[in-house]
Write an enzyme that holds these catalytic residues in place. Structure first.
Site, PDB file in Angstrom:
ATOM      1  N   GLU A 163       8.064 -22.354  28.045  1.00  0.00           N
ATOM      2  CA  GLU A 163       8.500 -21.204  28.824  1.00  0.00           C
ATOM      3  C   GLU A 163       8.962 -20.073  27.923  1.00  0.00           C
ATOM      4  OE1 GLU A 163       8.114 -22.867  32.764  1.00  0.00           O
ATOM      5  OE2 GLU A 163       8.984 -23.876  31.043  1.00  0.00           O
ATOM      6  N   THR A 164       8.658 -18.872  28.365  1.00  0.00           N
ATOM      7  CA  THR A 164       9.256 -17.662  27.815  1.00  0.00           C
ATOM      8  C   THR A 164      10.004 -16.971  28.947  1.00  0.00           C
ATOM      9  OG1 THR A 164       7.523 -17.344  26.141  1.00  0.00           O
ATOM     10  CG2 THR A 164       8.826 -15.404  26.764  1.00  0.00           C
TER      11      THR A 164
END
Length: 262
Positions: free
Chosen positions: A46-47
């Site tokens: 995830e970002t």
């Protein structure tokens, strides 16, 4: 245009463990396409991107392939950036998100996510789920809002499980939680999400919105400890508080950088 970038390990007290996440602070939103491109380039589970609002912050999460409704470890990492790097002066952060208002509090080295509880029910395993778990003789299956949850009998079964990821990727769901009672903690888990571009997630905060109410009922206790048994591993403190789940962990900063957008 240049953007700040941080990479952190969440749900761990040491580097190279827990779940890595990237965090990109923004003054105002950039395009969805650009955020997805950055997340793909980062190639982490995830970002997280966030912008300040009148009453706190707005947060969004992207895997390398899709935007998701909820992510625990990247929210924990974002809170660390705001508290410890941006020197936010309050003891609580309020995030607006696709999953409603999320709060994070700080106490010493521990950050606590305040997330909505997931609702789950007994389910019939889709054929692909059963086929991918054929190495296990028996298991229970439940369905939450986003994920299937497979309950095994022992921690060893969870640890040794080798599901067929290709077959598992055809199950119509965000991901599959696999869990069992723990030997040294209250419960253990693993999380597989090939549908979201992640074969196995190292530590999954959002999955614990399902795990916490399930094990609270099974074990008849509200405060619990948990481990996610991925190769990197992660440790969580958990609490069921009415219709909320309190998920606590630690974070370590790995990298500070800058994205250069020509």
């Amino acid at each position: 245009m240049k953007l700040r970038l941080y990479q952190l390990d969440a749900f761990t007290d040491k580097l190279f463990a827990g779940n890595p996440a990237a965090v990109v602070p923004l003054e105002e939103w950039i395009s969805d396409e650009l955020m997805q491109q950055i997340a793909c380039e980062n190639n982490l589970a995830e970002t997280a991107f966030y912008v300040p609002t009148e009453h706190g912050f707005h947060i969004r999460w992207f895997t390398p392939t899709v935007e998701v409704d909820l992510c625990g470890h990247a929210t924990l990492a974002t809170a660390y950036v705001i508290f410890s790097i941006e020197n936010y002066g309050q003891s609580e952060i309020s995030f607006e998100s696709r999953s409603g208002t999320l709060k994070v509090t700080r106490q010493d080295e521990w950050l606590t996510l305040d997330f909505p509880v997931d609702t789950y029910q007994v389910a019939v395993a889709p054929p692909a789920l059963s086929e991918s778990m054929k190495s296990v003789e028996s298991f229970e299956v439940y369905k939450g809002k986003s994920d299937y949850m497979v309950v095994l009998e022992t921690e060893e079964q969870v640890k040794e499980l080798k599901p067929d990821i290709f077959i598992l990727s055809t199950v119509p769901t965000r991901g599959i939680i696999v869990t069992a009672p723990g030997d040294e903690v209250d419960f253990v888990s693993r999380f597989f999400a090939p549908q979201s571009g992640i074969d196995e997630d190292p530590v999954t905060g959002s999955a614990h919105t399902t795990l916490i109410p399930f094990w609270a009922e099974k074990l008849d206790k509200k405060v619990m400890t948990a481990k996610q048994l991925s190769a990197r591993g992660g440790y969580l403190r958990c609490e069921l508080a009415d219709d909320r789940t309190l998920i606590s962990g630690q974070v370590k900063l790995y990298l500070t950088g800058e994205i250069s957008l020509q």
